[in-house]
Design an enzyme around this catalytic site. Structure first.
Site, PDB file in Angstrom:
ATOM      1  N   TYR A 181      -9.759  -0.303   1.433  1.00  0.00           N
ATOM      2  CA  TYR A 181      -9.603  -0.490   3.191  1.00  0.00           C
ATOM      3  C   TYR A 181      -9.249   0.935   3.706  1.00  0.00           C
ATOM      4  CZ  TYR A 181      -9.098  -5.481   3.606  1.00  0.00           C
ATOM      5  OH  TYR A 181      -9.510  -6.907   3.871  1.00  0.00           O
ATOM      6  N   ASP A 227       0.772  -1.175   0.004  1.00  0.00           N
ATOM      7  CA  ASP A 227      -0.072   0.069  -0.049  1.00  0.00           C
ATOM      8  C   ASP A 227       0.851   1.411  -0.121  1.00  0.00           C
ATOM      9  OD1 ASP A 227      -2.325  -1.234  -0.022  1.00  0.00           O
ATOM     10  OD2 ASP A 227      -2.438  -1.646   1.831  1.00  0.00           O
TER      11      ASP A 227
END
Length: 511
Positions: A449, A363
């Site tokens: 997320y 990420d």
């Protein structure tokens, strides 16, 4: 009703309204009675005055100065990220360049020279005979006069161009292969990384219904696009997957469909609000929940980028790539941590569909600081928290400010730090100490997320980190043996099995 009782009830209601009005107030306004107390907190010896600024994030003005300097001194034409093609030269990001630790400690502890303030700039050179990624140290700030290429020193060699992160505009260009944004019913989501070995740039795009919470509404179609060429007109679809079957391209899928050779699973059209994926509460809240309250104002102080709280002091920052971080953490005046920072978060997926089975998310590539969103008072952080802005220049033409994207607050630990009740024939007593902690928080939205990052300071000298993953799960189309790779969350939706790993850097200085 008794008039005295009416007056008493009215007075109580007014008092409650005044307290709630103060708690719900938008600004962090201190009531007059606590101003002197708050000033005293800021004057206490929680660190040397102004020294925390050696760790301070770049201001928008500094970012603009660095950008202006590079545009005028690199000697090549640069394009803005929103307009850049892969074959262009482009300034990708500008962040603070941390000085060497030895220099910082000499400055903090031994009255040494203040380290030179510098920026770290990443440039994508696509318009060159040998396209590459270059990192420059630029300084001194706020008015730069030099730039130094540190790429080879840092990585042991030049960085090949295929290692560059995707620009937002790149993914938009991939989407045009199969999505019409003018009222489309479909939305594409990339599966990363774009291949299995260095040099690969072939992206699987998963197709979802374009509704709220689209992550839970896959349609079963996945398309792989080769984006390795620096000429966007040469990008092409190289694989198509639908409901368990592979095809060379969309034309073959169409031919096989017309011949009745495609296994079709009809997807129900979902309303625009997402139906079951909507975040709108099914049942409205009828009563107000408990609220946090500071009877005499905050017991912490924020000055520049430094926080003091009880026996604690620390400097804080938000890096565009790696997100929240703290420095020079001291307890009772003694440094115990030089740096505590988020480094990366990975998510490894499994499924029987190609896009999800190759998904190995790192990420960092999306930027934790860049993705740190504005926090909602009373939900993301308490109403009484102090809210601070974050700034970044990454994949953008100008510095961008996310208002109120950091928060700091003291929180009741909801358990006594210590307590004992003695009921003995010759001794009866109760002793206890209430516990509370200081929390430094931000929230990064990484696609589906949301990562809630907490740095927590306990009164017993312990410092800790917490991370909460919330938001939406990543899903794929449910077909064949999909149940071996997760759980069925809807008729044609698989909640894919996956594993999260969170990575921190902890540089302890003890004794």
């Amino acid at each position: 009703m008794n008039m005295k009782l009416v007056c008493a009830l009215l007075a109580t209601c007014i008092a409650v309204a005044l307290i709630l009005g103060w708690i719900f107030r938008t600004g962090r306004e201190k009531p007059p009675f606590c101003e002197s107390q708050h000033q005293d907190l800021c004057l206490k010896d929680g660190g040397q005055d102004g020294h925390s600024l050696v760790f301070a994030d770049l201001s928008p003005e500094e970012m603009v100065q660095v950008k202006r300097y590079l545009w005028n001194n690199l000697g090549v034409p640069l394009e803005e990220p929103p307009l850049a093609k892969p074959s262009d030269n482009c300034l990708y990001s500008i962040v603070l360049h941390l000085p060497p630790k030895a220099e910082v400690l000499e400055f903090l502890d031994h009255q040494g020279r203040k380290p030179t303030r510098q920026a770290l700039a990443v440039v994508f050179f696509g318009n060159q005979e040998d396209p590459n990624i270059t990192e420059y140290v630029v300084g001194p700030l706020p008015e730069p006069t030099y730039h130094q290429d540190i790429t080879v020193q840092k990585y042991g060699g030049k960085l090949p161009y295929y290692r560059r992160f995707f620009f937002s505009v790149d993914l938009d260009k991939v989407n045009v292969f199969f999505v019409d944004y003018n009222g489309t019913n479909l939305l594409g989501l990339p599966a990363l990384p774009p291949g299995f070995k260095s040099g690969d740039r072939k992206v699987w795009m998963r197709l979802f219904q374009n509704v709220a919470g689209f992550y839970l509404h896959p349609v079963g179609l996945e398309v792989q696009v080769d984006v390795s060429s620096l000429n966007v007109s040469e990008w092409e679809v190289v694989n198509v997957f639908y409901n368990g079957q592979y095809f060379r391209d969309m034309e073959e899928l169409e031919r096989e469909f017309n011949k009745g050779r495609v296994r079709v699973s009809k997807v129900k059209k979902t309303p625009h609000n997402g139906g079951y994926s909507s975040l709108k509460p099914r049942v409205p809240h009828k009563l107000l929940g408990p609220l946090q309250y500071e009877p005499r104002g905050p017991r912490y102080c924020i000055r520049d980028n430094q926080v003091t709280f009880m026996s604690w002091s620390f400097a804080f920052g938000m890096e565009a790539n790696r997100g929240p971080r703290i420095f020079d953490v001291r307890f009772q005046g003694e440094r115990i941590v030089y740096e505590l920072s988020v480094q990366d978060a990975s998510a490894i997926y499994g499924s029987n569909s190609p896009a999800t089975m190759v998904t190995r998310l790192m990420d960092l590539g999306l930027g934790f600081g860049k993705s740190a969103v504005t926090l909602t008072r009373g939900v993301d952080c308490p109403y009484v928290a102090t809210y601070l802005d974050g700034h970044y220049l990454l994949d953008s033409a100008q510095p961008i400010t996310h208002k109120n994207s950091l928060c700091i607050f003291e929180q009741n630990a909801e358990i006594p730090a210590r307590r004992h009740y003695e009921d003995h024939v010759i001794s009866e007593f109760y002793g206890a100490l209430a516990d509370s902690v200081l929390v430094f928080r931000s929230i990064s939205v990484m696609g589906n997320y949301d990562y809630v990052w907490d740095f927590v300071f306990h009164q017993n000298g312990a410092v800790g980190v917490r991370v909460y993953a919330t938001g939406y799960i990543q899903t794929s189309f449910f077909f064949g043996n999909a149940a071996d790779f997760g759980n069925r969350v809807e008729d044609l939706t698989l909640g894919a099995i996956h594993t999260h790993s969170i990575h921190y850097k902890v540089d302890l200085d003890i004794g």
